[in-house]
Motif scaffolding. Structure first.
Motif, mmCIF file in Angstrom:
data_model
loop_
_atom_site.group_PDB
_atom_site.id
_atom_site.type_symbol
_atom_site.label_atom_id
_atom_site.label_comp_id
_atom_site.label_asym_id
_atom_site.label_seq_id
_atom_site.Cartn_x
_atom_site.Cartn_y
_atom_site.Cartn_z
ATOM 1 N N LYS A 145 -3.840 -6.889 2.415
ATOM 2 C CA LYS A 145 -3.974 -8.278 2.360
ATOM 3 C C LYS A 145 -5.267 -8.878 1.881
ATOM 4 C CE LYS A 145 -3.765 -12.167 5.600
ATOM 5 N NZ LYS A 145 -3.812 -12.505 7.259
ATOM 6 N N ILE A 146 -5.118 -9.543 0.537
ATOM 7 C CA ILE A 146 -6.439 -10.137 0.106
ATOM 8 C C ILE A 146 -6.543 -11.371 0.170
ATOM 9 C CG2 ILE A 146 -7.799 -10.073 -2.075
ATOM 10 C CD1 ILE A 146 -6.342 -7.577 -2.694
ATOM 11 N N ASP A 147 -7.841 -12.065 0.700
ATOM 12 C CA ASP A 147 -7.741 -13.369 0.662
ATOM 13 C C ASP A 147 -7.916 -13.885 -0.733
ATOM 14 O OD1 ASP A 147 -8.382 -16.334 1.119
ATOM 15 O OD2 ASP A 147 -10.390 -15.592 1.705
ATOM 16 N N GLU A 148 -6.695 -14.642 -1.058
ATOM 17 C CA GLU A 148 -6.632 -15.004 -2.758
ATOM 18 C C GLU A 148 -6.588 -16.601 -2.766
ATOM 19 O OE1 GLU A 148 -4.602 -12.664 -5.586
ATOM 20 O OE2 GLU A 148 -3.769 -11.747 -3.852
ATOM 21 N N ASP A 149 -6.621 -17.409 -1.425
ATOM 22 C CA ASP A 149 -6.627 -18.824 -1.536
ATOM 23 C C ASP A 149 -7.137 -19.505 -2.435
ATOM 24 O OD1 ASP A 149 -4.831 -17.905 0.664
ATOM 25 O OD2 ASP A 149 -5.637 -19.563 2.022
ATOM 26 N N GLY A 150 -6.692 -20.175 -3.405
ATOM 27 C CA GLY A 150 -7.349 -21.131 -4.538
ATOM 28 C C GLY A 150 -8.052 -20.439 -5.603
ATOM 29 N N TRP A 151 -8.163 -19.144 -5.561
ATOM 30 C CA TRP A 151 -8.605 -18.405 -6.934
ATOM 31 C C TRP A 151 -7.599 -17.843 -7.653
ATOM 32 C CZ3 TRP A 151 -8.770 -13.313 -7.172
ATOM 33 C CH2 TRP A 151 -8.976 -12.523 -5.964
ATOM 34 N N SER A 152 -6.328 -17.221 -7.183
ATOM 35 C CA SER A 152 -5.623 -16.424 -7.892
ATOM 36 C C SER A 152 -4.312 -17.131 -8.252
ATOM 37 C CB SER A 152 -5.134 -15.259 -7.032
ATOM 38 O OG SER A 152 -4.231 -14.251 -7.573
ATOM 39 N N THR A 153 -4.007 -16.823 -9.625
ATOM 40 C CA THR A 153 -2.730 -17.324 -10.066
ATOM 41 C C THR A 153 -1.648 -16.250 -10.187
ATOM 42 O OG1 THR A 153 -3.250 -16.880 -12.218
ATOM 43 C CG2 THR A 153 -4.100 -19.074 -11.314
ATOM 44 N N LEU A 154 -1.797 -15.047 -9.641
ATOM 45 C CA LEU A 154 -0.888 -14.012 -9.739
ATOM 46 C C LEU A 154 0.106 -14.090 -8.500
ATOM 47 C CD1 LEU A 154 -3.167 -11.158 -11.404
ATOM 48 C CD2 LEU A 154 -1.468 -12.761 -12.494
ATOM 49 N N ASP A 155 1.221 -14.222 -8.748
ATOM 50 C CA ASP A 155 2.144 -14.416 -7.474
ATOM 51 C C ASP A 155 2.800 -12.906 -6.849
ATOM 52 O OD1 ASP A 155 4.155 -13.471 -9.211
ATOM 53 O OD2 ASP A 155 5.495 -15.203 -8.700
ATOM 54 N N MET A 156 2.293 -12.083 -7.557
ATOM 55 C CA MET A 156 2.688 -10.605 -7.126
ATOM 56 C C MET A 156 1.632 -9.676 -6.928
ATOM 57 S SD MET A 156 5.750 -8.066 -8.646
ATOM 58 C CE MET A 156 5.047 -7.529 -10.248
ATOM 59 N N GLU A 157 1.486 -8.769 -5.993
ATOM 60 C CA GLU A 157 0.546 -7.826 -5.842
ATOM 61 C C GLU A 157 0.477 -6.891 -7.074
ATOM 62 O OE1 GLU A 157 2.420 -8.615 -1.741
ATOM 63 O OE2 GLU A 157 3.046 -8.180 -3.996
ATOM 64 N N ILE A 158 -0.596 -7.036 -7.760
ATOM 65 C CA ILE A 158 -0.962 -6.091 -8.910
ATOM 66 C C ILE A 158 -1.738 -4.834 -8.778
ATOM 67 C CG2 ILE A 158 -1.936 -6.407 -11.387
ATOM 68 C CD1 ILE A 158 0.380 -8.120 -11.043
ATOM 69 N N HIS A 159 -2.728 -4.808 -8.320
ATOM 70 C CA HIS A 159 -3.650 -3.439 -8.105
ATOM 71 C C HIS A 159 -3.932 -3.572 -6.701
ATOM 72 C CE1 HIS A 159 -5.513 -4.512 -12.311
ATOM 73 N NE2 HIS A 159 -4.449 -3.973 -12.407
ATOM 74 N N GLU A 160 -3.221 -4.329 -5.955
ATOM 75 C CA GLU A 160 -3.210 -3.766 -4.397
ATOM 76 C C GLU A 160 -2.354 -2.576 -4.091
ATOM 77 O OE1 GLU A 160 -2.942 -8.406 -4.529
ATOM 78 O OE2 GLU A 160 -2.689 -6.827 -5.675
ATOM 79 N N HIS A 161 -2.956 -1.673 -3.127
ATOM 80 C CA HIS A 161 -1.890 -0.581 -2.860
ATOM 81 C C HIS A 161 -1.251 -0.720 -1.517
ATOM 82 C CE1 HIS A 161 -3.451 2.247 -5.638
ATOM 83 N NE2 HIS A 161 -4.622 1.663 -5.707
ATOM 84 N N PRO A 162 -0.148 -0.068 -1.127
ATOM 85 C CA PRO A 162 0.230 -0.236 0.195
ATOM 86 C C PRO A 162 -0.585 0.621 0.961
ATOM 87 C CG PRO A 162 1.970 0.529 -1.493
ATOM 88 C CD PRO A 162 0.718 0.602 -2.053
ATOM 89 N N ILE A 163 -0.714 0.142 2.383
ATOM 90 C CA ILE A 163 -1.398 0.969 3.369
ATOM 91 C C ILE A 163 -0.474 1.680 4.347
ATOM 92 C CG2 ILE A 163 -2.983 0.820 5.509
ATOM 93 C CD1 ILE A 163 -4.242 -1.912 3.905
ATOM 94 N N VAL A 164 -0.321 2.750 4.114
ATOM 95 C CA VAL A 164 0.706 3.638 4.708
ATOM 96 C C VAL A 164 0.459 4.190 6.163
ATOM 97 C CG1 VAL A 164 2.382 5.400 4.493
ATOM 98 C CG2 VAL A 164 1.712 3.899 2.501
ATOM 99 N N GLU A 165 1.379 4.029 6.997
ATOM 100 C CA GLU A 165 1.014 4.676 8.492
ATOM 101 C C GLU A 165 1.660 6.254 8.398
ATOM 102 O OE1 GLU A 165 2.780 2.398 11.293
ATOM 103 O OE2 GLU A 165 1.887 0.581 10.563
ATOM 104 N N GLY A 166 0.806 7.195 7.809
ATOM 105 C CA GLY A 166 1.496 8.511 7.782
ATOM 106 C C GLY A 166 1.095 9.316 6.640
ATOM 107 N N PRO A 167 1.667 10.664 6.717
ATOM 108 C CA PRO A 167 1.262 11.614 5.339
ATOM 109 C C PRO A 167 2.087 10.963 4.264
ATOM 110 C CG PRO A 167 2.079 12.791 7.449
ATOM 111 C CD PRO A 167 2.313 11.242 7.555
ATOM 112 N N ILE A 168 1.330 11.518 2.984
ATOM 113 C CA ILE A 168 1.820 10.860 1.694
ATOM 114 C C ILE A 168 2.060 12.091 0.674
ATOM 115 C CG2 ILE A 168 1.360 9.310 -0.417
ATOM 116 C CD1 ILE A 168 -0.468 7.746 1.417
ATOM 117 N N GLY A 169 3.008 12.078 0.231
ATOM 118 C CA GLY A 169 3.055 13.303 -0.897
ATOM 119 C C GLY A 169 3.295 12.718 -2.310
#
Length: 276
Positions: A145-169
């Motif tokens: 979750k990134i505070d983008e109110d008023g400064w971003s024009t990109l409507d989709m997560e670009i460089h944001e990563h999912p925050i996962v609750e558990g082990p990752i392979g």
């Protein structure tokens, strides 16, 4: 009939008629396909429906959540796993076989995926490999979750990563990523990304605790992004250390353009600092 893979393929799109059919052609083994559309005015939605995909209509109001999180929160996958795929990403049987094996591992809640990028019409076999955390158990992750109110024009997560609750392979079988719509589009896209990165850098400086979930790669990038040597470090690392030179002219130009991208971010950060 062969039992379908218990995965929802979620494809965020806008005006992807040129790529979508080819992408959907490869997805017959999956239990659910959802196309999340941002107001396409070409044949994107008609193509999606012709393949039996569920079409979700997204309109961004400039605030949280953006496209992927909106889908996860409001029209969630019906399958135990969700895989986010772009319309210009194409899977093959080797990936499906590797995915089937991975899903049998009950100890993992998400997987890093690998990609073969193309530039100037050629596959990039070397250089810094692209990886995305794009496959996870439904309900086990949301994007940052990134505070983008008023400064971003990109409507989709670009460089944001999912925050996962558990082990990752990790799944080593690559996805073919043909994100190339001409050099002008490549430059335009990276200009928009550079503006976003510079603004995010400023937001992170205001709230350092928001970096607590960062990967090691993210931590390194944002710690050094504004330093003069970072663009040249990126070029040397990907072109020499990671053998991008073996990709010939395409490898050189890709590394050079990415260095220009990071240099643009650095100068934008300086410009923002001077304006404050």
């Amino acid at each position: 009939m062969t039992e379908k893979l218990p995965v929802t393929i979620a494809i965020p799109v806008k005006n992807e008629a040129a790529n979508l059919a080819r992408c959907l052609d490869r997805l017959g083994q999956f239990a659910e396909i959802v196309v999340i559309d941002s107001g396409s005015d070409d044949a994107t939605c008609e193509i999606a429906k012709s393949y039996g995909a569920r079409v979700s209509n997204f309109r961004w109001d400039g605030k949280y959540p953006k496209k992927r999180n909106w889908f996860l929160m409001n029209e969630p996958p019906t399958q135990p796993w969700v895989l986010f795929l772009d319309a210009d990403e194409f899977i093959d049987q080797a990936f499906c076989d590797a995915l089937k094996l991975a899903l049998q591992d009950e100890t993992k809640d998400a997987y890093w995926l690998c990609y073969t990028n193309h530039f100037l019409g050629k596959p990039l076999r070397f250089g810094l490999a692209q990886r995305k955390l794009a496959l996870f158990r439904t309900g086990k992750a949301l994007y940052e979750k990134i505070d983008e109110d008023g400064w971003s024009t990109l409507d989709m997560e670009i460089h944001e990563h999912p925050i996962v609750e558990g082990p990752i392979g990790e799944i080593a079988a690559p996805i073919d990523h043909r994100d190339y719509k001409g050099l002008g589009k490549f430059i335009e896209k990276h200009r928009d990304y550079a503006l976003w990165e510079a603004r995010r850098y400023a937001k992170l400086a205001e709230n350092p605790s928001s970096q607590a979930h960062f990967t090691d790669r993210q931590m390194f990038k944002y710690r050094h992004l504004a330093k003069w040597w970072y663009p040249w470090f990126y070029f040397c690392f990907t072109y020499f250390a990671k053998l991008g030179m073996l990709d010939g002219g395409a490898g050189f130009h890709y590394a050079a353009y990415k260095s220009w991208y990071f240099q643009s971010i650095r100068l934008l950060i300086q410009e923002q600092s001077a304006d404050r």
